[in-house]
Design a protein around this motif. Structure first.
Motif, mmCIF file in Angstrom:
data_model
loop_
_atom_site.group_PDB
_atom_site.id
_atom_site.type_symbol
_atom_site.label_atom_id
_atom_site.label_comp_id
_atom_site.label_asym_id
_atom_site.label_seq_id
_atom_site.Cartn_x
_atom_site.Cartn_y
_atom_site.Cartn_z
ATOM 1 N N ARG A 14 0.733 -1.187 0.066
ATOM 2 C CA ARG A 14 0.036 -0.166 0.038
ATOM 3 C C ARG A 14 0.975 1.439 -0.085
ATOM 4 O O ARG A 14 0.436 2.397 -0.807
ATOM 5 N N GLN A 15 1.855 1.257 0.790
ATOM 6 C CA GLN A 15 2.935 2.464 0.670
ATOM 7 C C GLN A 15 3.439 2.704 -0.344
ATOM 8 O O GLN A 15 3.608 3.698 -0.875
ATOM 9 N N ASN A 70 0.749 3.878 -2.993
ATOM 10 C CA ASN A 70 -0.009 5.056 -2.352
ATOM 11 C C ASN A 70 0.237 6.403 -3.197
ATOM 12 O O ASN A 70 1.096 6.860 -3.058
ATOM 13 N N GLY A 71 -0.715 6.407 -3.997
ATOM 14 C CA GLY A 71 -0.734 7.641 -4.573
ATOM 15 C C GLY A 71 -1.001 8.815 -3.689
ATOM 16 O O GLY A 71 -1.687 8.447 -2.666
ATOM 17 N N GLY A 72 -1.220 10.092 -4.030
ATOM 18 C CA GLY A 72 -1.498 11.143 -3.135
ATOM 19 C C GLY A 72 -3.202 11.354 -3.240
ATOM 20 O O GLY A 72 -3.660 12.491 -2.959
ATOM 21 N N GLY A 73 -3.573 10.475 -4.202
ATOM 22 C CA GLY A 73 -4.937 10.772 -4.410
ATOM 23 C C GLY A 73 -5.185 11.993 -5.293
ATOM 24 O O GLY A 73 -4.609 12.043 -6.097
ATOM 25 N N ASP A 74 -5.889 13.026 -4.678
ATOM 26 C CA ASP A 74 -6.039 14.439 -5.313
ATOM 27 C C ASP A 74 -4.650 15.343 -5.304
ATOM 28 O O ASP A 74 -4.590 16.326 -5.808
ATOM 29 N N LEU A 75 -4.065 14.817 -4.225
ATOM 30 C CA LEU A 75 -2.709 15.699 -3.985
ATOM 31 C C LEU A 75 -1.743 15.722 -5.044
ATOM 32 O O LEU A 75 -1.508 15.025 -5.689
ATOM 33 N N GLN A 76 -1.585 17.176 -5.415
ATOM 34 C CA GLN A 76 -0.436 17.205 -6.468
ATOM 35 C C GLN A 76 0.475 18.422 -5.935
ATOM 36 O O GLN A 76 0.078 19.177 -5.363
ATOM 37 N N ALA A 77 1.483 18.427 -6.786
ATOM 38 C CA ALA A 77 2.458 19.595 -6.400
ATOM 39 C C ALA A 77 3.408 19.642 -7.567
ATOM 40 O O ALA A 77 3.618 18.643 -8.553
ATOM 41 N N ALA A 108 6.733 19.200 -9.283
ATOM 42 C CA ALA A 108 7.852 18.198 -9.132
ATOM 43 C C ALA A 108 8.644 17.891 -10.339
ATOM 44 O O ALA A 108 7.848 18.036 -11.329
#
Lengths: 289, 539
Positions: free
Chosen positions: A230-231, A234-241, A243
């Motif tokens: 899972r780790q 594990n995407g950030g879901g909606d989180l983005q930045a 990069a």
């Protein structure tokens, strides 16, 4: 010799064909996951992978098997499942055996106590605090101890022991056999079916455990397989930045697919070995209550 | 005979003991690994090891919980720990806490708080702060911020601090939390300029032109692969990430979440306005005509991004600054240098289009209450870094060798993410203390010769997006207005209504029923609370 009529043949034939079809349908998701895990990023993005890899690549597998430190987690899970299943069977039989005896007057009350835990589960926070209080936080043994006795399995084993013929035990007793010896050398060796069944009942959830260690293990080095996988995926879901651009040939989907295969194949391999006991054993507990 | 039974038991006990020994091995292994990290840490800065939990000399250690999407944790004396220690003079650690959309993080945080082990600095989720403040578990920062976090205090405008004051559940207007701010218009409709060129059309400026462009995208094979695989536009499940379509009707919308703005002079939930009715009708028509991705209402992020990244989508809604990522992915997949450009905010007839701008994203951190002033100072020092412009670049780049490296001319360049070897960057001002300038600067820092074509365009896009943004009246509205009305906060009725109308399952008339039902099931109370909050900010 009994003659098989054409009707019976037709019936058997139809059933066989239907079952083969259904088995295939059940296999489709697994095949599809395997295909995705061997497909390229572009193919996975375009969602064009079905039952065969598109633009075959080993990138996802390379990543999962070499970079994710997955083997440590794999080892921990194998170890905890083996120890856990062994202890679970030991403890469960040690408890189920006396409870199956009619001449044990307290059995009724102990059973009540057991059934109580089936109906009323401990709320999360007190449960967490209790286990933490006895040092099972960030501890390998939290993967084992909380799972070695479940009421449901205990009842199955008790029912099984109940139908064990008294005559055999009496005979052994007359020959001077003690209680423990009776259990370990007479009863258990003839209980392989129930042991295999319960072994599976204990092992599969232990292999798959995810929610439970999530509460108790924060140290990444003690992560069991499912959490590690899972780790990794594990995407950030909606989180983005903002990069740096990654030029790689895998996506979250292909990595997840590889992870799914890694997670289920070992337990799939165990199944056929236990199956002959399993089919018998699953029915056994239900014969007599 | 008994002997044998005893032997069997002894064997069992011994076996258990051996296995326990294996367990100890893993403990030892763990120590070995920690030892390695310590060595690495020591290489980063010689001679700073310490035995006690307080760190060396003046350095105070704090535990800080932020979003971690799969990176390694930061342990004491690790590379990142030493990075912050050298830079800020504070030792910061963070265990691995799975984020999972905030859900797992929230559960883990609750467990830790229940066990009496609240981390020193906590990133807030799910409105957890109200209880923490009421129970006196977090520091009142009002008087401490100017003294111990001067940069942050100065950087955040007074009006935003006032919003933080409005979040004080005791009503006394004290500041308990630091804000998250993105002081620029981050979102934009993005359109493939190279597709427009391929179909010989100009950038659309009216709704009719826009629909014509979508039709051309669908029928004229702008990606030139000979297949009719183009998806003119679309979005994600729950009618999310297609704000560019809602924006045409002057709807305040944030990545698919309806917002509060002034309609007829009063603060109103945008989902229950006539604007929304018309917007849904329009989107439903697009869907019926096949101009909206047929899977729009099923796409998750991966599925929708996958379509965009595989050169199939003509118009989508995103952060303008992220356009380089999609362009680079398309190049990676099909070798085309996609030209993502900003789609102007196009007004539907009778409406004024805008893209929602919410500079005050919300509350960000609280500090655990303690009498240990050194600890509090250390926490505030960490938070102050968010407001210190001199630290921004270094914080963004992260530890050299892990998150960045030096090119031949000695300049730092950002490394691509690799969650298997990189520790989480705990303090990232770009996430929650950014403006257009800092965003562009960050893009420049991220640029490599290989990706410069895409990043330069993203910078242009980020600048252009500013032309269409409007700060909505409901910026900074506290989630406490939804207290006791979880269904409204979770947009249950709205999502059902929007999805069913778009897919054509419901006729548009059903929208009026939805509005009635929304008001009847708590919308009235929530609206009253929202308007009350709005009044309080207008004083």
């Amino acid at each position: 010799m009994i003659k098989i009529s054409w009707k019976d043949r037709l019936f058997t034939g139809t059933i066989t064909v239907l079952l083969i079809l259904m088995a295939f349908v059940a296999l489709i998701p697994l095949i599809s996951e395997i295909s995705i895990s061997f497909s390229s990023k572009a193919a996975s993005d375009r969602n064009i992978v079905n039952l065969w890899p598109v633009e075959f690549t080993l990138e996802s597998w390379k990543y999962m098997l070499t970079k994710g430190n997955i083997w440590r987690a794999f080892g921990l899970t194998v170890l905890s499942t083996l120890i856990g299943t062994f202890l679970a069977l030991l403890i469960t039989s040690l408890m189920a055996y006396p409870l199956s005896k009619k001449n044990f007057p307290a059995a009724k009350y102990v059973m009540l106590y057991v059934v109580f835990t089936m109906i009323f589960k401990a709320p999360m926070v007190p449960y967490f605090l209790t286990l933490k209080g006895i040092g099972l936080y960030n501890n390998f043994w939290v993967l084992v101890f909380p799972h070695i006795l479940t009421a449901y399995n205990l009842i199955i084993m008790r029912s099984f022991f109940k139908q064990f013929p008294d005559e055999v035990e009496e005979a052994a007793q007359i020959d001077g056999c003690g209680k423990f010896r009776m259990l370990f050398q007479i009863v258990l060796p003839s209980s392989k079916a129930v042991l295999a069944t319960l072994g599976l009942f204990y092992a599969v959830p232990m292999w798959n455990q995810y929610q439970h260690p999530m509460m108790f293990i924060q140290d990444v080095k003690l992560y069991p397989l499912q959490m590690k996988i899972r780790q990794i995926i594990n995407g950030g879901g909606d989180l983005q930045a903002i990069a740096a651009v990654r030029h790689v040939n895998y996506t979250e989907a292909t990595l997840s697919a590889a992870a799914v295969v890694i997670a289920i194949v070992p337990i799939l391999i165990v199944y056929p070995w236990l199956q002959k006991f399993f089919a018998k054993g699953a029915m056994l507990g239900s014969v007599k209550g | 005979m008994k002997k044998k039974a005893i032997t069997a038991l002894l064997l069992a006990v011994m076996l258990t003991g051996t296995l326990a020994g294996c367990g100890n091995n893993s403990q030892e292994q763990k120590q070995e690994e920690t030892g390695q990290t310590q060595e690495e840490g020591a290489q980063a800065e010689a001679g700073t090891e310490s035995e006690d939990g307080k760190g060396t000399g003046d350095v105070v250690d704090i535990e800080m919980w932020t979003t971690n999407t799969g990176y390694l944790p930061v342990e004491k004396d690790s590379v990142t720990y030493n990075f912050y220690k050298d830079l800020l003079g504070v030792g910061i650690t963070q265990p691995y806490v799975e984020w999972n959309g905030g859900q797992t993080y929230y559960e883990q945080l609750n467990l830790r708080i229940a066990a009496g082990e609240m981390p020193d600095v906590v990133q807030l989720v799910n409105g957890i702060e109200t209880d923490l403040i009421l129970e006196g578990a977090v520091m009142d920062l009002t008087d401490l911020l100017p003294e111990y976090a001067p940069h942050l205090w100065e950087t955040v405008p007074e009006e935003t601090w006032n919003v933080m004051r409005s979040y004080d559940p005791t009503g006394e207007g004290r500041i308990y939390m630091t804000p998250c701010m993105n002081d620029y218009t981050r979102h934009a409709g993005m359109i493939r300029q190279d597709w427009l060129d391929a179909v010989n059309m100009e950038m659309p400026t009216t709704q009719e032109e826009f629909v014509e462009v979508l039709r051309a995208f669908k029928t004229q094979d702008p990606n030139g692969n000979g297949q009719a695989d183009e998806i003119p536009t679309g979005g994600r499940a729950e009618a999310r990430w297609m704000d560019h379509l809602f924006a045409m009707y002057g709807i305040a919308m944030w990545e698919g979440y309806p917002q509060w703005d002034l309609y007829d002079g009063e603060l109103t939930y945008s989902a229950v306005t006539p604007n929304m009715r018309d917007a849904l009708q329009f989107i439903s028509d697009l869907y019926a005509e096949g101009l909206l991705d047929v899977e729009t209402l099923m796409n998750d992020k991966a599925a929708w991004d996958g379509k965009v990244n595989s050169d199939q989508v003509g118009v989508f809604f995103q952060w303008a600054e992220q356009s380089y990522m999609y362009a680079a992915n398309i190049k990676n997949a099909v070798g085309v240098e996609a030209d993502w450009s900003v789609l102007p905010a196009i007004s539907a007839e009778g409406y004024e289009a805008f893209i929602t701008k919410k500079p005050t994203v919300g509350r960000q951190f609280v500090v655990k209450k303690t009498d240990d002033m050194e600890k509090v100072k250390a926490c505030l020092k960490a938070l102050d870094a968010y407001g210190d412009p001199d630290l921004q670049d270094t914080l963004y780049m992260g530890p050299e060798g892990m998150h960045c490296t030096r090119d031949e001319s000695g300049n730092l360049i950002k490394l691509p993410e690799d969650k298997t070897i990189q520790e989480v960057q705990i303090i990232k001002p770009i996430d929650c203390m950014s403006n257009l300038e800092s965003t562009i600067h960050t893009l420049e820092l991220t640029s490599t010769p290989e990706d410069a074509w895409a990043i330069d365009k993203a910078i242009v896009n980020a600048q252009e997006a500013q032309n269409y943004g409007k700060r909505i009246a409901g910026d900074g509205i506290p989630s406490s207005i939804y207290d006791n009305y979880d269904d409204i906060e979770n947009r249950i009725l709205y999502v059902e209504c929007a999805s069913k109308i778009i897919s054509g399952e419901w006729p548009i008339e059903k929208f009026d029923e939805f509005v009635e039902k929304w008001y009847a099931t708590g919308g009235t109370e929530v609206t009253a609370a929202a308007r009350e909050w709005y009044q309080s900010t207008q004083k």
